[in-house]
Motif scaffolding. Sequence first.
Motif, PDB file in Angstrom:
ATOM      1  N   GLU A   1       0.755  -1.144   0.086  1.00 14.76           N
ATOM      2  CA  GLU A   1      -0.053  -0.061  -0.030  1.00 14.76           C
ATOM      3  C   GLU A   1       0.900   1.198  -0.088  1.00 14.76           C
ATOM      4  O   GLU A   1       0.453   1.963  -0.508  1.00 14.76           O
TER       5      GLU A   1
ATOM      6  N   ASP B   1       0.847   4.135  -2.906  1.00 15.58           N
ATOM      7  CA  ASP B   1       0.291   5.563  -2.605  1.00 15.58           C
ATOM      8  C   ASP B   1       1.607   6.695  -3.283  1.00 15.58           C
ATOM      9  O   ASP B   1       1.346   7.415  -3.637  1.00 15.58           O
TER      10      ASP B   1
ATOM     11  N   ARG C   1       1.222   9.437  -5.877  1.00 17.93           N
ATOM     12  CA  ARG C   1       1.661  10.745  -5.591  1.00 17.93           C
ATOM     13  C   ARG C   1       2.829  11.104  -6.464  1.00 17.93           C
ATOM     14  O   ARG C   1       2.680  12.560  -6.639  1.00 17.93           O
TER      15      ARG C   1
ATOM     16  N   TRP D   1      -2.871  14.856  -5.825  1.00 20.23           N
ATOM     17  CA  TRP D   1      -3.010  13.580  -5.052  1.00 20.23           C
ATOM     18  C   TRP D   1      -3.098  14.298  -3.508  1.00 20.23           C
ATOM     19  O   TRP D   1      -2.041  14.170  -2.912  1.00 20.23           O
TER      20      TRP D   1
ATOM     21  N   ARG E   1      -4.452  12.953  -0.786  1.00 23.71           N
ATOM     22  CA  ARG E   1      -4.816  12.141   0.265  1.00 23.71           C
ATOM     23  C   ARG E   1      -3.390  11.956   1.247  1.00 23.71           C
ATOM     24  O   ARG E   1      -2.489  12.203   0.754  1.00 23.71           O
TER      25      ARG E   1
ATOM     26  N   SER F   1       0.537   7.318   3.280  1.00 22.86           N
ATOM     27  CA  SER F   1       0.326   6.064   3.831  1.00 22.86           C
ATOM     28  C   SER F   1       1.211   6.031   5.350  1.00 22.86           C
ATOM     29  O   SER F   1       0.852   5.305   6.156  1.00 22.86           O
TER      30      SER F   1
ATOM     31  N   ARG G   1      -7.683   1.743   2.095  1.00 24.08           N
ATOM     32  CA  ARG G   1      -6.977   2.740   1.260  1.00 24.08           C
ATOM     33  C   ARG G   1      -7.100   2.499  -0.297  1.00 24.08           C
ATOM     34  O   ARG G   1      -7.245   3.462  -0.819  1.00 24.08           O
TER      35      ARG G   1
ATOM     36  N   LYS H   1      -8.383   5.288  -2.719  1.00 23.89           N
ATOM     37  CA  LYS H   1      -7.510   5.694  -3.879  1.00 23.89           C
ATOM     38  C   LYS H   1      -8.540   5.802  -5.029  1.00 23.89           C
ATOM     39  O   LYS H   1      -8.436   6.455  -5.774  1.00 23.89           O
TER      40      LYS H   1
END
Length: 818
Positions: free
Chosen positions: A409, A413, A417, A424, A426, A429, A646, A650
């Motif tokens: 994960e 991520d 990014r 992005w 979020r 992680s 997650r 996403k």
Amino acid sequence: ALATVETRFPVGEGAEQCGVRFAWADSFRPAKVCAASSVHLERAGLLFNLGALHSQIGLAADRATDEGVKVACAAFQAAAGCFSVLREDVLPRCPVKDVTPDLSPECATLLERLMLAQAQECFYEKAARDRKSPAVVAKLAQQVAVFCDEAAAAIGHPALAAHFDRAWAMHVRAKAATFRAQALLRVAEQLRAEEEADSSCGQKIAEEVARLTQAATILREARRETQGKGGGAAADCLADVEATVKRRLEVATQENENIYLVRVPDAASLPPVAPAALVKLKPAANAIRGRLEAGEDETHLFANIMPEASTRALSKYTSEADAAVREALGQLNAATDDTRTLLATMDLPRALNATYQAPPLPEELARRVEVARANGGAAGLLDMQQTAADARKECERLLGVATKALEREREDDAKQREKLGAQWMRAPSQEVGRPLFEKNDSFAANMLAAGDADSSNEGRVESSITAAGPYLSLEPGAPSAMPLLEPQMVALGGSPAQVAAQLREVLASLEGLAAGRSALEEEIRRAKDNDNIAPKLMAVRPNQVQALFDEEMKKYEPLTQRASEAAAAAAASLDSLRAAHATFAESFDVNAWHKATAAKEAALKNALLDFDTARDALVEGITFYTTLQEALREHVQRCSEWEQARNAQKQDMLNQLTAALGSMSVGSPQAQAAAPAAVPAPAPSQGASAPVASVPNVSPAPASAPPQPEGFASQLPAVPAGAPIAPERPPPQATVPPPPQATAPPPPQPTPHHHHQQQQPSYGLSFGPPPVAGPPPMAGPPPLAGPPPAGYATHPPPPQQQPAYPPPQQQQPNWHQQ
């Protein structure tokens, strides 16, 4: 008590005896009294009263219940035992000639038979109440009649004929007739039952008539004898049985005369009813005899009751006897102690046995070996080691699954990014999943510390099995690791085998002498315990006491002489032992064998210590890995759920970004500004009136798409060049109308990360479901403060002792429902 008094007091009519007189009054005619200076007369009266007391207990018992029948039966048998012992043991030893008739052997026989008859009657009543078969009840009733006949014969003896009233004889004879008739009545019942079960054409009924006729005849003759004075009680016990017999005889006779017409056999031709006695006289008599013996309490009660002169004389004799016994026993004990000391100094027979077989372990060391074998031995230790290794492999596998999920994960991520840059929005992680990453690192640290402990424990297991392997083997006949006693390289005397055989013969002779000393010691002690001259002291005159002492002390002289001879023989054998052992030490290397044995024992002690330590460590390690597996399974589940959440977040963000770009107007400045940044527009086709800008990887929205709110295009953040958006699920193709012009606000900044609550970020979109934020960080345990030292004694605490994850309903929302 009487038995003890008899041995200490010379009761009798002689001049040198105690003239204590005992009196007794006849139980049936109290006017008759006898008196004499005899303990046996008092004992006879005691037994008579004890038997009478037992008979009263049996008479008072409630025979309507099973428990009452048992009490009555036991009491009557005890009474019969008293009268039996009185007749067989006490009365023959009583020197009194003119005793009362109740203490005569004939009266004791009468009372004994009466008690047995009443005890047998209890068995009869119990069998009749329990509905036993008529044949069994008939045998019990016939035995009661036999006992009553014997009692009636005893009453008719000339010595008792004029002593008892006529009512006694009539009552006993009536009882005998009653139970004899009861036996015939039960036989008749058995015949009728057999006729009904298997018809014999009336033969059984005819025999029933004969039995009932025989019973009626017996009852008729008994009733005729009881007529007259004193026969009322006897006649009453015949009435009920006679009425029953008469009624059944009429029924059986009518059936035979009207139906079967079978000739009735003669009563003399029928077999008699066999009796069966269930009472036991001999055990009851033996129990009474045991109560007449002098017990410890009675002996202690009268131990000090002696004349003063006899007491002083007895004390003097006891001192002389004790001195003789102590001298003899002292010689024997000294010889035994010298033998044991010399054998222990020479380490015999252990050293001699070591010439052909490995010596046994010391007691404490052998006990520890047995404990280790009971715990599984070497095989059990290896099995536990394999179990711990398998448990560690499973923990490593679970930790690898969790680590891969987290890394997968985090890498995904980072890729998103890197592609989308500022778009992005979020949370990373590494920040959102910090509790899971820290928890994973904690598990890895625990596994590292446990691995160090496993490596240290492997050395202990190997050393313990190497040193104590033969003793820890569970196979029968495993060889011993203790060394044998080897001969010297150069023998100075005879051959080692001959020297060992000579020493073995000396040891065998010592064992024989020791057994003889033990037997002699026991004989001396038994002679002292049985030496009781108190009755003799009270029977002699004062001037004869010393002569009695000299005569009694002669029995100790042979014992003392034998003790001296045994001590001399032991001393000679010890001299032979010293000489044989010296030759043995010259032929065998005893000193080297002692050193090797001590070294082996020390090595075995250390190996057993390592065994215990390794086993305890393995038990702790297995417990640790088992507990860690449960915690790792929960950790894997949480990591998997977090990864799925997650991934769903996403995908939702990618879908929202794609939908926002697809909703922009094709000719708008935003679209024209955004298009070159994503994918270059294709060249216009021939005949086209005007070029049309295209949205990269975005299909037009369907015709039925809802109208977009005003200001949508101005709210969309700019996509930097070189970061194309690649959604996994493209929206449907449709032409998007240009939204109204609006000033685009600045893009929102991500909310700072918090451990306990994650604020949902806003991506500037005003339609559809709210954007999904990353899962909030969960409070995890603090990392370990350095690895522990080697060994499971300081192993990391089990995972269940660490702080648990926050409850899902408080700090871990369901990302699919937001």
